[in-house]
Design a protein around this motif. Sequence first.
Motif, PDB file in Angstrom:
ATOM      1  N   ILE A   2     -14.897  58.114 -30.252  1.00 46.48           N
ATOM      2  CA  ILE A   2     -14.586  58.765 -28.976  1.00 46.48           C
ATOM      3  C   ILE A   2     -13.081  58.766 -28.726  1.00 46.48           C
ATOM      4  CG2 ILE A   2     -14.804  58.541 -26.460  1.00 46.48           C
ATOM      5  CD1 ILE A   2     -17.702  57.590 -26.960  1.00 46.48           C
ATOM      6  N   GLY A   3     -12.435  57.638 -28.991  1.00 43.40           N
ATOM      7  CA  GLY A   3     -10.990  57.547 -28.773  1.00 43.40           C
ATOM      8  C   GLY A   3     -10.223  58.588 -29.558  1.00 43.40           C
ATOM      9  N   VAL A   4     -10.564  58.765 -30.822  1.00 45.05           N
ATOM     10  CA  VAL A   4      -9.852  59.731 -31.668  1.00 45.05           C
ATOM     11  C   VAL A   4     -10.286  61.152 -31.328  1.00 45.05           C
ATOM     12  CG1 VAL A   4      -9.492  60.510 -34.050  1.00 45.05           C
ATOM     13  CG2 VAL A   4      -9.442  58.076 -33.525  1.00 45.05           C
ATOM     14  N   LYS A   5     -11.584  61.382 -31.228  1.00 46.01           N
ATOM     15  CA  LYS A   5     -12.098  62.742 -30.973  1.00 46.01           C
ATOM     16  C   LYS A   5     -11.653  63.282 -29.615  1.00 46.01           C
ATOM     17  CE  LYS A   5     -14.774  63.880 -34.498  1.00 46.01           C
ATOM     18  NZ  LYS A   5     -14.589  65.059 -35.277  1.00 46.01           N
ATOM     19  N   LYS A   6     -11.676  62.440 -28.603  1.00 50.53           N
ATOM     20  CA  LYS A   6     -11.302  62.881 -27.252  1.00 50.53           C
ATOM     21  C   LYS A   6      -9.871  63.395 -27.202  1.00 50.53           C
ATOM     22  CE  LYS A   6     -11.269  61.588 -22.457  1.00 50.53           C
ATOM     23  NZ  LYS A   6     -11.903  60.846 -21.423  1.00 50.53           N
ATOM     24  N   PHE A   7      -9.033  62.857 -28.054  1.00 46.99           N
ATOM     25  CA  PHE A   7      -7.634  63.267 -28.076  1.00 46.99           C
ATOM     26  C   PHE A   7      -7.364  64.307 -29.160  1.00 46.99           C
ATOM     27  CE2 PHE A   7      -7.547  59.519 -25.528  1.00 46.99           C
ATOM     28  CZ  PHE A   7      -6.497  59.690 -24.647  1.00 46.99           C
ATOM     29  N   ILE A  26       0.016  49.005 -33.501  1.00 43.84           N
ATOM     30  CA  ILE A  26       0.767  50.003 -34.268  1.00 43.84           C
ATOM     31  C   ILE A  26      -0.062  50.539 -35.429  1.00 43.84           C
ATOM     32  CG2 ILE A  26       2.822  50.343 -35.722  1.00 43.84           C
ATOM     33  CD1 ILE A  26       4.215  48.246 -33.905  1.00 43.84           C
ATOM     34  N   GLY A  27      -0.873  49.690 -36.057  1.00 45.25           N
ATOM     35  CA  GLY A  27      -1.676  50.085 -37.216  1.00 45.25           C
ATOM     36  C   GLY A  27      -2.592  51.274 -36.964  1.00 45.25           C
ATOM     37  N   GLY A  34      -1.933  54.944 -38.474  1.00 47.17           N
ATOM     38  CA  GLY A  34      -2.969  55.444 -39.381  1.00 47.17           C
ATOM     39  C   GLY A  34      -3.478  56.805 -38.967  1.00 47.17           C
ATOM     40  N   ALA A  35      -3.848  56.947 -37.700  1.00 45.87           N
ATOM     41  CA  ALA A  35      -4.347  58.234 -37.195  1.00 45.87           C
ATOM     42  C   ALA A  35      -3.232  59.276 -37.201  1.00 45.87           C
ATOM     43  CB  ALA A  35      -4.915  58.069 -35.786  1.00 45.87           C
ATOM     44  N   PHE A  36      -2.061  58.884 -36.778  1.00 50.32           N
ATOM     45  CA  PHE A  36      -0.902  59.781 -36.716  1.00 50.32           C
ATOM     46  C   PHE A  36      -0.582  60.355 -38.094  1.00 50.32           C
ATOM     47  CE2 PHE A  36       3.780  60.231 -36.981  1.00 50.32           C
ATOM     48  CZ  PHE A  36       3.994  61.160 -35.977  1.00 50.32           C
ATOM     49  N   LEU A  37      -0.435  59.481 -39.073  1.00 48.68           N
ATOM     50  CA  LEU A  37      -0.076  59.927 -40.425  1.00 48.68           C
ATOM     51  C   LEU A  37      -1.199  60.738 -41.080  1.00 48.68           C
ATOM     52  CD1 LEU A  37       1.756  56.723 -41.716  1.00 48.68           C
ATOM     53  CD2 LEU A  37       2.785  58.896 -40.994  1.00 48.68           C
ATOM     54  N   ALA A  38      -2.440  60.344 -40.836  1.00 46.35           N
ATOM     55  CA  ALA A  38      -3.572  61.088 -41.414  1.00 46.35           C
ATOM     56  C   ALA A  38      -3.624  62.509 -40.859  1.00 46.35           C
ATOM     57  CB  ALA A  38      -4.887  60.359 -41.132  1.00 46.35           C
ATOM     58  N   GLU A  39      -3.410  62.655 -39.576  1.00 43.31           N
ATOM     59  CA  GLU A  39      -3.440  63.995 -38.976  1.00 43.31           C
ATOM     60  C   GLU A  39      -2.262  64.835 -39.454  1.00 43.31           C
ATOM     61  OE1 GLU A  39      -5.846  65.403 -37.432  1.00 43.31           O
ATOM     62  OE2 GLU A  39      -7.088  63.669 -36.974  1.00 43.31           O
ATOM     63  N   GLY A  55      -2.986  59.610 -32.269  1.00 44.93           N
ATOM     64  CA  GLY A  55      -2.694  58.200 -32.541  1.00 44.93           C
ATOM     65  C   GLY A  55      -2.878  57.345 -31.297  1.00 44.93           C
ATOM     66  N   PHE A  56      -2.422  57.853 -30.164  1.00 47.99           N
ATOM     67  CA  PHE A  56      -2.612  57.153 -28.896  1.00 47.99           C
ATOM     68  C   PHE A  56      -4.102  57.007 -28.595  1.00 47.99           C
ATOM     69  CE2 PHE A  56      -3.144  57.352 -24.235  1.00 47.99           C
ATOM     70  CZ  PHE A  56      -2.496  56.176 -23.895  1.00 47.99           C
ATOM     71  N   GLY A  57      -4.870  58.059 -28.843  1.00 54.46           N
ATOM     72  CA  GLY A  57      -6.321  58.016 -28.645  1.00 54.46           C
ATOM     73  C   GLY A  57      -6.979  56.956 -29.505  1.00 54.46           C
ATOM     74  N   SER A  58      -6.478  56.787 -30.724  1.00 52.36           N
ATOM     75  CA  SER A  58      -7.057  55.764 -31.603  1.00 52.36           C
ATOM     76  C   SER A  58      -6.797  54.364 -31.061  1.00 52.36           C
ATOM     77  CB  SER A  58      -6.522  55.906 -33.031  1.00 52.36           C
ATOM     78  OG  SER A  58      -5.193  55.459 -33.116  1.00 52.36           O
ATOM     79  N   VAL A  59      -5.638  54.161 -30.452  1.00 57.00           N
ATOM     80  CA  VAL A  59      -5.330  52.858 -29.856  1.00 57.00           C
ATOM     81  C   VAL A  59      -6.238  52.610 -28.653  1.00 57.00           C
ATOM     82  CG1 VAL A  59      -3.556  51.504 -28.657  1.00 57.00           C
ATOM     83  CG2 VAL A  59      -2.952  52.824 -30.685  1.00 57.00           C
ATOM     84  N   ILE A  60      -6.437  53.628 -27.839  1.00 57.70           N
ATOM     85  CA  ILE A  60      -7.340  53.512 -26.687  1.00 57.70           C
ATOM     86  C   ILE A  60      -8.756  53.173 -27.183  1.00 57.70           C
ATOM     87  CG2 ILE A  60      -8.448  54.778 -24.781  1.00 57.70           C
ATOM     88  CD1 ILE A  60      -5.490  54.080 -24.290  1.00 57.70           C
ATOM     89  N   GLY A  61      -9.191  53.865 -28.238  1.00 54.96           N
ATOM     90  CA  GLY A  61     -10.506  53.593 -28.814  1.00 54.96           C
ATOM     91  C   GLY A  61     -10.619  52.167 -29.327  1.00 54.96           C
TER      92      GLY A  61
END
Length: 160
Positions: free
Chosen positions: A72-77, A105-106, A110-115, A130-136
């Motif tokens: 949800i954290g990644v998808k929502k963002f 930061i990890g 991770g999400a930032f670089l992958a996208e 990346g921010f969404g992944s941290v929230i998740g």
Amino acid sequence: MDTLYWALIIILFVIAFIGLVYPIIPSVLFVAGGFILYGIFFSFEPFNWLFWVIQGLFVLLLFGADYITNLIGVKKFGGSKAGIWGSTIGILVGPFVIPVFGIIIGPFLGAFLAELAVHKKGWKEAAKIGFGSVIGFISSVVTKGIIQAVMIVYFIIVVL
């Protein structure tokens, strides 16, 4: 001797909570380990079939909470599967590469670089994901912490 036994059980439970922040530590195994040590040191008698069914359902809830909150954290963002995988890798590697701050930061990196790499997203959009992944991740830690606490409280109610 009872004090030593309880200390070992409590140490396993504490390690389980540390595993919330360091996902490489399999938290649920340490919670279950505490239950099993209690049975070995004292008695398995309090652990009837209902206890194991309820704890098993909590374990399923733990796994589900972990996956769903990250998703949800990644998808929502606006993130993709690549962002989810990148975030997961970042969660596992981050704390070891950058102690203390790597846990935040990890997953972000991770999400930032992958996208950026896989979907060629812009810097701004990749940062949002990346921010969404941290929230998740933070949501996952809180949710799993609550579930683990409930599991341990239920254990204490059953054995005392």
